[in-house]
Design an enzyme around this catalytic site. Structure first.
Site, PDB file in Angstrom:
ATOM      1  N   ARG A 180     -13.994   0.249  -3.116  1.00 50.39           N
ATOM      2  CA  ARG A 180     -12.753  -0.538  -3.091  1.00 50.39           C
ATOM      3  C   ARG A 180     -13.097  -1.902  -2.502  1.00 50.39           C
ATOM      4  NH1 ARG A 180      -8.120   3.174  -2.446  1.00 50.39           N
ATOM      5  NH2 ARG A 180      -7.156   1.782  -0.940  1.00 50.39           N
ATOM      6  N   GLU A 220      -7.833  -0.870   6.449  1.00 51.59           N
ATOM      7  CA  GLU A 220      -7.829  -1.838   7.547  1.00 51.59           C
ATOM      8  C   GLU A 220      -8.488  -1.243   8.790  1.00 51.59           C
ATOM      9  OE1 GLU A 220      -3.851  -3.586   8.084  1.00 51.59           O
ATOM     10  OE2 GLU A 220      -4.792  -5.269   7.051  1.00 51.59           O
ATOM     11  N   ASP A 233      -0.095  12.182  -3.156  1.00 45.13           N
ATOM     12  CA  ASP A 233      -0.069  12.371  -1.701  1.00 45.13           C
ATOM     13  C   ASP A 233       0.761  11.332  -0.966  1.00 45.13           C
ATOM     14  OD1 ASP A 233      -2.613  10.478  -0.141  1.00 45.13           O
ATOM     15  OD2 ASP A 233      -1.955  10.245  -2.199  1.00 45.13           O
ATOM     16  N   ASP A 242      -2.724  11.359  -8.985  1.00 46.89           N
ATOM     17  CA  ASP A 242      -3.045  10.107  -8.294  1.00 46.89           C
ATOM     18  C   ASP A 242      -4.532  10.155  -7.934  1.00 46.89           C
ATOM     19  OD1 ASP A 242      -2.672   7.728  -6.808  1.00 46.89           O
ATOM     20  OD2 ASP A 242      -2.432   8.876  -4.975  1.00 46.89           O
TER      21      ASP A 242
END
Length: 808
Positions: free
Chosen positions: A347, A252, A535, A129
């Site tokens: 991101r 967030e 994870d 990942d």
């Protein structure tokens, strides 16, 4: 006992009915490749046992009740099948697990399986990942783009000054106006006519980021009295040093922390409202009318709030660019800037808003509540009502957040690549971000070409793109989940064959089920061993599908860690786990398994020779106690001490990861090495038995004592021959076993007579102490072992293994 009080909430879905559990598949029982190989060899030994018994009965001439003799021979030669192999291997696996958990170089590592530590030494594909595995999952706010102007880390102070100015103006206007709604109406009426200033656009963007989220500020209670907690929170005046933020996503939290750093602070939140503190210290209250949480399908979240002061209703929304690009008003910069930020490895989130009138909201609310109460197709109806609101939204800003790489990710990936392990990165991130992280982490080396697979939707497009990819050599592949689905649907075999030739593969926009599907594809098409590392809960299906699953304890909780076979705390620990512990576990288990087989074969060969000499009589050579003692107290400690053996030092294994490539070829345990051990066993068993019969013809009653003594000495010497690096416990095991045998010679002499019932012969202790006995036993032992020592020396001299070249 009945308690009075208020209901806080009702849990409707629990246990198996929760969404996370319904999305998970049942884990399979994992069996290591080494166990499967040993099973094959054990089957071969069983066939050899039956064949040998049939040969004995045939040579006997099928006289008398031959089928009874057949079963007697099956019992006599049953030591060919290594019954103690399973016990020794399982004890060895437990020892490897203990060694891994006690390794100070990889602290916090937990072994959650007792069956597959050897798999760590046989891996060819590593599927990883990205977020939280290669990266830290600790976000840093890096970029705010408003379309015409972009702010980076070095210009955040400008945003702060704009926020301070805009809120000081608003409060000065508010204090000078008698009616609450005047300033907001002025802004509304002037908005369409004149282009908004940068200051007002920054103000709107920061306010949107501060309101559109699921973050809750938490304050530590300073009072010890439980009843005063609520008042204590009010008394604290929302002090900054006492506040922490809680949310399901670290992105967030980062965004809310950033709004705090530029002056707009989230100080309180409950189910119906949230409060923001302005740079001037004023508290602004917003009532939460509706909230639309983020889902993996919608890729966006929204919130409708009402300003307590002005009564204005605003619908804020943020999400991925793919979801938001069709929702926001036409613009010419969003797609380009998203690509630019992704190429920097950031991101991205798109933030938009829509002002609603009271009538518009009331209409929406009635339709929304009606949709929520519908019995059939509720989710579809609710989504349709929300989508009716998600139209022509005003684009406010684009945010860029950086997720830093974990420590030593680059050297670890470099090491794994040099070890011959092919690495596939499976991530839910967008293509550009995944490509950037692949480059920055050195998953794809700087010199390597990257083939970005064009988005395909039809069979024809997939065929063309596969042909284009086939023409490229030694290049990394980057493909999206949607394109992957199309390729696997029509050209599964061709695609997997081409992808497996790549040094690295990056699959972006992958769903959890897709990750598991890719693992199964590799297993099915290549037959090689796969390892998955992740994870979060979205990696569990991939971890459970892989031959070896590794979980990282990270920011996303312990779901992956608890579902995995091995749990580590950092990605860099995987290097030592594979290169050192994987290598040792495989090598040791291979040696241990073959030695246990050799131990059974040698005594069965002696029994066969003994029966042949006595006209194929099905008479046991050794009494029951000796047979039990042979597999346990006399040879168990030295044989089991092979789990401490190592061919190279850990430092050398890490310095030369190329050594790992040899392990994947499976040369430590194969039919070739097995046949070599069979030949050794037949040679040694024959020498020991014939030697005892030749040298002790006059004192034939002593054959059992002599042959058994020579057998034990041979076994101890063979362990010494097999060991590559001596450990003090190995020396202790050798001498302890020898001591136990000598003691049993003295105290258990009735067991060493041959055919105790028929011949009535017992061992004479005085005979054991004679020089004749000692030199004859020594002679037989030397003849059985010395040629093997010479052969081993010559082999190391003329065909040394790769690791010996390094250690010398």
């Amino acid at each position: 006992v009945c308690f009075s009080g208020t209901v806080i909430g009702v849990v409707i879905y629990t246990g198996k009915e929760t969404r996370s559990v319904m999305n998970t598949s049942n884990p399979k029982n994992k069996v290591g490749l080494l166990d499967l190989e040993l099973n094959q060899l054990t089957k071969a030994l069983f066939l050899a046992l039956v064949a040998l018994s049939v040969v004995m009965v045939t040579l006997q001439g099928f006289v008398g009740p031959w089928y009874r003799n057949l079963f007697r021979f099956l019992l006599l030669f049953s030591y060919i099948i290594p019954i103690s192999l399973r016990v020794n291997l399982d004890m060895g696996k437990a020892a490897y697990g203990w060694m891994i958990m006690k390794d100070d170089n990889i602290p916090g590592t937990v072994v959650r399986t007792s069956t597959i530590p050897e798999e760590l030494g046989r891996l060819v594909y590593l599927l990883t990942d990205k977020t939280g595995t290669l990266t830290q999952n600790e976000m840093i706010f890096k970029r705010l783009h408003l379309g015409t102007v972009s702010y980076g880390t070095d210009t955040m102070d400008e945003i702060q000054s704009h926020i301070i100015n805009s809120y000081s103006q608003v409060h000065s206007q508010n204090s000078g106006n008698s009616t609450n709604s005047t300033p907001s109406r002025k802004l509304q009426s002037s908005a369409p006519k004149v282009r908004k200033s940068v200051s007002s656009r920054i103000h709107e963007a920061v306010k949107a980021i501060a309101l559109c989220h699921n973050v809750t500020p938490v304050y530590e209670s300073r009072t010890g009295v439980s009843g005063e907690t609520e008042y204590a929170e009010v008394d604290q005046d929302f002090s900054d040093e006492n506040r922490t933020y809680q949310a399901s996503s670290p992105d967030e939290v980062t965004l809310v922390q950033w709004t705090e750093s530029v002056g707009l602070t989230l100080v309180n939140r409950d189910l119906t409202s949230m409060q923001l503190k302005t740079p001037g210290g004023h508290i602004l209250t917003y009532y939460i009318l509706q909230i639309f949480p983020f889902t993996s399908e919608s890729k966006r979240m929204g919130i409708i709030v009402r300003d307590e002061f002005s009564g204005e209703i605003t619908f804020y929304m943020k999400g991925a660019d793919v979801a938001m690009s069709t929702i926001v008003q036409y613009n010419d910069w969003l797609e380009e800037e998203c690509g630019n930020m992704a190429r920097e490895g950031l991101r991205t989130l798109v933030v938009a808003k829509k002002s609603l009138t009271e009538e518009q909201y009331q209409d929406f609310e009635s339709r929304y509540n009606q949709a929520k109460l519908s019995i059939h197709d509720r989710n579809l109806k609710v989504a349709a009502v929300v989508e009716s609101l998600e139209r022509e939204m005003e684009l406010l800003c684009l945010t860029g957040v950086e997720d830093q790489l974990q420590a030593d990710v680059r050297p670890t990936l470099e090491m794994l690549r040099n070890a011959g392990i092919k690495i596939w990165m499976l991530t839910g991130d967008k293509l550009e971000t995944a490509t950037c992280i692949a480059k920055s982490s050195h998953l794809v080396s700087r010199t390597q070409d990257i083939h970005i697979f064009r988005p395909v939707t039809t069979r024809g497009e997939a065929h063309l793109e596969l042909n284009a990819f086939r023409r490229k050599h030694d290049c990394a592949l980057v493909i999206s989940g949607d394109s992957l689905e199309v390729c696997l649907k029509y050209y599964e075999h061709e695609f997997v064959e081409l992808a497996c030739q790549c040094p690295a593969v990056v699959c972006c926009r992958c769903s959890p089920t897709q990750k598991a599907h890719i693992v199964k594809l590799l297993q099915h098409h290549t037959g090689k061993r796969t390892c998955a590392i992740g994870d979060g809960g979205n990696d569990v299906s991939m971890i459970q599908a892989a031959d070896c699953g590794i979980g990282i304890e990270g920011k996303e909780g312990k779901q992956a860690s608890l579902a995995a076979d091995f749990s580590i705390t950092q990605f860099k620990h995987i290097g030592r786990l594979l290169m050192v512990h994987g290598r040792n576990s495989y090598k040791r288990s291979a040696a241990l398994g073959q030695f246990v087989m050799h131990r059974g074969l040698i005594i069965s060969t002696m029994q066969a020779v003994f029966s042949s000499v006595f006209y194929f009589a099905s008479v046991p050579l050794y009494q029951g106690f000796l047979m039990v003692g042979y597999a346990t107290i006399y040879t168990m400690f030295p044989v089991f001490s092979l789990v401490l053996d190592q061919d190279v030092k850990p430092e050398m294994a890490l310095l030369y990861p190329e050594l790992y490539k040899d392990l994947t070829k499976g040369r430590s345990l194969s039919f070739k090495t097995f046949l070599i051990w069979v030949l050794i066993s037949i040679y040694q068993g024959g020498i020991l038995m014939y030697g005892a019969l030749l040298l002790f013809e006059s004192e034939f009653v002593h054959v059992v004592a002599i042959s058994f003594t020579a057998l034990i000495l041979t076994e101890l010497l063979m362990v010494a021959l097999t060991i590559r690096t001596w450990h003090w416990l190995m020396v202790v095991a050798e001498f302890l076993s020898l001591g136990c045998y000598v003691a049993s010679l003295a105290f258990l002499n009735e067991y060493f007579g041959i055919g105790r019932v028929s011949f009535g012969a017992f061992l004479d202790v005085a005979f054991i102490t004679t020089v004749t006995f000692l030199w004859k036993v020594s002679a037989i032992t030397v003849v059985s072992c010395l040629p093997l020592y010479i052969l081993k020396y010559l082999k190391r001299k003329f065909s040394p293994p790769s690791y010996s070249k390094l250690t010398s």
